[in-house]
Design an enzyme around this catalytic site. Sequence first.
Site, mmCIF file in Angstrom:
data_model
loop_
_atom_site.group_PDB
_atom_site.id
_atom_site.type_symbol
_atom_site.label_atom_id
_atom_site.label_comp_id
_atom_site.label_asym_id
_atom_site.label_seq_id
_atom_site.Cartn_x
_atom_site.Cartn_y
_atom_site.Cartn_z
ATOM 1 N N ASN A 113 -1.381 4.136 6.036
ATOM 2 C CA ASN A 113 -1.280 5.235 5.086
ATOM 3 C C ASN A 113 -0.519 6.400 5.708
ATOM 4 O OD1 ASN A 113 -2.470 4.944 2.439
ATOM 5 N ND2 ASN A 113 -4.437 4.621 3.423
ATOM 6 N N ASP A 133 -5.619 9.482 4.164
ATOM 7 C CA ASP A 133 -4.977 8.616 3.166
ATOM 8 C C ASP A 133 -3.518 9.036 3.020
ATOM 9 O OD1 ASP A 133 -4.479 6.981 0.776
ATOM 10 O OD2 ASP A 133 -6.644 6.806 0.668
ATOM 11 N N ASN A 182 0.836 -1.192 0.000
ATOM 12 C CA ASN A 182 0.000 0.000 0.000
ATOM 13 C C ASN A 182 0.875 1.248 0.000
ATOM 14 O OD1 ASN A 182 -2.683 1.078 -0.090
ATOM 15 N ND2 ASN A 182 -2.471 1.703 2.045
#
Length: 313
Positions: free
Chosen positions: A161, A218, A116
Amino acid sequence: MSESPSDQTLPPGPCLGQAQLLIDSRCELGEGPGWDAERSELRWLDILAGELHRARGDGREHRVTRLDRRTSYAALTRDGDYLLVAENRLSRFDPQTGQTRDFLPFEADDPVTRSNDARVDPHGSLWLSTMGLGAEAGAGSLYRLHRGELTRLRRGLTIPNALCFSPDGRHAYFSDTATGWVMRWALDDQGFPARGGDGAFAEPEPWADLRDSGGGPDGAVMDSDACLWLALWGAGRVARLSPEGNEIAHVRVPARQPSCPVFGGATLSTLYVTTAREGMASPEEADGGVFAIELAERLPGCRGLAEPPLRLA
């Protein structure tokens, strides 16, 4: 990727303007933007499509390289190539020839996770994370690649994140999007989380509460004033957070799901923002594109930090 908010709230702080669509890339999950100052080039990934995108800072010469797996970040190395952060492996990518070669396995024994978020720290080491393919609770982890050796820093995360670092290198920031918080971690002189008396990594501290921001925290990037710019997935804006963790300004993004900002351009005063159309029943044309706003006049003196090259040995 992050969770959509349950409601919308008015953001605090002044609006610095609206970012404009620069590249209509229509990414399913645009993420991981980086600025290559030597090539005057913006790069980003479409994670779900397995695509590396590159373009000039003004949006011209947009080109796409198809990769063989879901890839979330391309870290610029000291050798001028990229280290690709992908599901199951890290690999070297030559941007001139397009050739890829394996570098290191990355959760290769876990079929339910993918890479990610990622970002290079001031020491030239790469922080990178994993999450479940279906955002399964607690399936993700946070790692640091330091001089070619991979260390797991934290387990039990859902959507890790917002990886970025204070300009002085004393703190790291990250978020588990599902919690709505950005955390701050004190670092030692080698850039690892400080250790307690038992030798284990000390716990990070809650730093910024975004639970009522209207969006999920995010991707993020730091500016030269030690303010953190945070994409709020679902809220259509990028928030500027003070060193104390308070939202003091924001930039509107005319796409519901901004995913990550980065500073670029000749003076590092242009803010680029990737977006995503993942999970949208009826995406608009701009959703999944790259947006940009010039901040030199709107916020005089504000500029980003030069991207440190990744040191692999």
